[in-house]
Design an enzyme around this catalytic site. Structure first.
Site, PDB file in Angstrom:
ATOM      1  N   HIS A  45       9.130   1.015   0.333  1.00  0.00           N
ATOM      2  CA  HIS A  45       8.698  -0.390   0.362  1.00  0.00           C
ATOM      3  C   HIS A  45       9.878  -1.302   0.686  1.00  0.00           C
ATOM      4  O   HIS A  45       9.764  -2.227   1.498  1.00  0.00           O
ATOM      5  CB  HIS A  45       8.153  -0.827  -1.014  1.00  0.00           C
ATOM      6  CG  HIS A  45       6.911  -0.137  -1.464  1.00  0.00           C
ATOM      7  ND1 HIS A  45       6.792   0.436  -2.713  1.00  0.00           N
ATOM      8  CD2 HIS A  45       5.716   0.075  -0.840  1.00  0.00           C
ATOM      9  CE1 HIS A  45       5.577   0.946  -2.849  1.00  0.00           C
ATOM     10  NE2 HIS A  45       4.906   0.747  -1.727  1.00  0.00           N
ATOM     11  N   LYS A  70      -7.601   0.582  -8.802  1.00  0.00           N
ATOM     12  CA  LYS A  70      -6.650   1.455  -9.494  1.00  0.00           C
ATOM     13  C   LYS A  70      -6.219   0.835 -10.821  1.00  0.00           C
ATOM     14  O   LYS A  70      -6.109  -0.373 -10.928  1.00  0.00           O
ATOM     15  CB  LYS A  70      -5.394   1.651  -8.641  1.00  0.00           C
ATOM     16  CG  LYS A  70      -5.633   2.163  -7.243  1.00  0.00           C
ATOM     17  CD  LYS A  70      -4.313   2.199  -6.476  1.00  0.00           C
ATOM     18  CE  LYS A  70      -4.501   2.435  -5.000  1.00  0.00           C
ATOM     19  NZ  LYS A  70      -3.255   2.244  -4.222  1.00  0.00           N
ATOM     20  N   ARG A 106       3.359   5.605   7.102  1.00  0.00           N
ATOM     21  CA  ARG A 106       4.224   6.760   6.845  1.00  0.00           C
ATOM     22  C   ARG A 106       3.844   7.941   7.710  1.00  0.00           C
ATOM     23  O   ARG A 106       4.684   8.562   8.339  1.00  0.00           O
ATOM     24  CB  ARG A 106       4.107   7.182   5.369  1.00  0.00           C
ATOM     25  CG  ARG A 106       4.795   6.236   4.424  1.00  0.00           C
ATOM     26  CD  ARG A 106       4.424   6.542   3.012  1.00  0.00           C
ATOM     27  NE  ARG A 106       2.981   6.435   2.825  1.00  0.00           N
ATOM     28  CZ  ARG A 106       2.373   6.404   1.663  1.00  0.00           C
ATOM     29  NH1 ARG A 106       3.063   6.529   0.563  1.00  0.00           N
ATOM     30  NH2 ARG A 106       1.060   6.282   1.579  1.00  0.00           N
ATOM     31  N   SER A 109       4.483   5.694  -4.377  1.00  0.00           N
ATOM     32  CA  SER A 109       4.609   5.318  -5.791  1.00  0.00           C
ATOM     33  C   SER A 109       4.022   6.402  -6.693  1.00  0.00           C
ATOM     34  O   SER A 109       4.558   6.680  -7.769  1.00  0.00           O
ATOM     35  CB  SER A 109       3.882   3.987  -6.057  1.00  0.00           C
ATOM     36  OG  SER A 109       4.466   2.942  -5.331  1.00  0.00           O
TER      37      SER A 109
HETATM   38  O1  PNS Z   1      -0.400  -0.462  -2.086  1.00  0.00           O
HETATM   39  P1  PNS Z   1      -1.888  -0.322  -1.823  1.00  0.00           P
HETATM   40  O2  PNS Z   1      -2.623  -0.115  -3.127  1.00  0.00           O
HETATM   41  O3  PNS Z   1      -2.190   0.747  -0.820  1.00  0.00           O
HETATM   42  O4  PNS Z   1      -2.358  -1.729  -1.197  1.00  0.00           O
HETATM   43  C1  PNS Z   1      -3.705  -1.929  -0.842  1.00  0.00           C
HETATM   44  C2  PNS Z   1      -3.967  -3.408  -0.465  1.00  0.00           C
HETATM   45  C3  PNS Z   1      -3.488  -4.346  -1.548  1.00  0.00           C
HETATM   46  C4  PNS Z   1      -3.215  -3.717   0.818  1.00  0.00           C
HETATM   47  C5  PNS Z   1      -5.488  -3.559  -0.226  1.00  0.00           C
HETATM   48  O5  PNS Z   1      -6.166  -2.982  -1.301  1.00  0.00           O
HETATM   49  C6  PNS Z   1      -5.932  -4.994  -0.080  1.00  0.00           C
HETATM   50  O6  PNS Z   1      -5.653  -5.642   0.893  1.00  0.00           O
HETATM   51  N1  PNS Z   1      -6.666  -5.512  -1.107  1.00  0.00           N
HETATM   52  C7  PNS Z   1      -7.133  -6.875  -1.144  1.00  0.00           C
HETATM   53  C8  PNS Z   1      -8.668  -6.958  -1.087  1.00  0.00           C
HETATM   54  C9  PNS Z   1      -9.129  -7.074   0.365  1.00  0.00           C
HETATM   55  O7  PNS Z   1      -8.752  -7.967   1.086  1.00  0.00           O
HETATM   56  N2  PNS Z   1      -9.973  -6.105   0.752  1.00  0.00           N
HETATM   57  C10 PNS Z   1     -10.467  -6.020   2.110  1.00  0.00           C
HETATM   58  C11 PNS Z   1      -9.451  -5.278   2.989  1.00  0.00           C
HETATM   59  S1  PNS Z   1     -10.245  -4.607   4.338  1.00  0.00           S
END
Ligand code: PNS
Length: 163
Positions: free
Chosen positions: A18, A42, A91, A129
């Protein structure tokens, strides 16, 4: 007009992978807002304050990086922050399908916001993570996986010492 990008994620906890993306994005954009997601499906190990504080700690040398948290749709948060770019790290091929779907959905919701992908540094391509938490819990070394300044905090938490 300054270019603002949002780098969203759970950061549970922040890893060197990150940090690599944040540092490189900070070299490209006027401002990078690291958006820590509040309520994902999560159940995070680190609470929001801990995740934000660790991110602030490891980015304190980057003056154009801001650490914040958000809830709800990412594109709405970008609008609130006047950000027109979402930064994502890629990644491996395994990341691609899910990221592709999210990028297309975010574009459908808000076509004025672009998702830009940065390829992770190859030395972090295996890092996540979840791996950090598992390795730490099972007594492996977290050297080179997370920044040294959060090492004790992460180790204590994954081993139930910091609760
Ligand atoms: O580190 P992560 O858990 O892979 O991050 C995921 C994240 C935060 C990027 C994704 O869950 C997100 O954008 N959540 C916000 C809700 C949202 O906008 N959902 C629609 C996306 S298509």
């Amino acid at each position: 007009m300054s270019k603002i990008a949002v780098y969203p994620g759970s950061f549970d906890p922040v890893t060197n992978g990150h940090l690599d993306i944040i540092t490189r994005a900070a070299g490209v954009f006027d401002q990078v807002i690291v958006g820590v997601l509040q309520n994902s499906g999560k159940q995070p190990l680190f609470n929001m304050d801990e995740r934000v504080q660790m991110l602030k700690n490891v980015t304190s040398n980057l003056p154009n990086v801001i650490i914040d948290c958000f809830d709800g749709l990412l594109v709405n948060y970008c609008d609130k922050q006047k950000a027109t770019v979402i930064i994502k790290g890629l990644r491996a091929v395994s990341d691609f399908e899910y990221e592709f779907q999210m990028a297309l959905m975010n574009y459908k919701l808000s076509p004025h916001i672009e998702t830009l992908f940065m390829m992770t540094n190859s030395k972090y391509s295996y890092l996540s993570s979840s791996m950090v938490k598992e390795i730490g819990r099972l007594g492996g070394s977290l050297d080179d996986l997370i920044p040294p300044s959060i090492m004790t905090q992460v180790f204590n938490k994954v081993n139930d010492l910091g609760r």
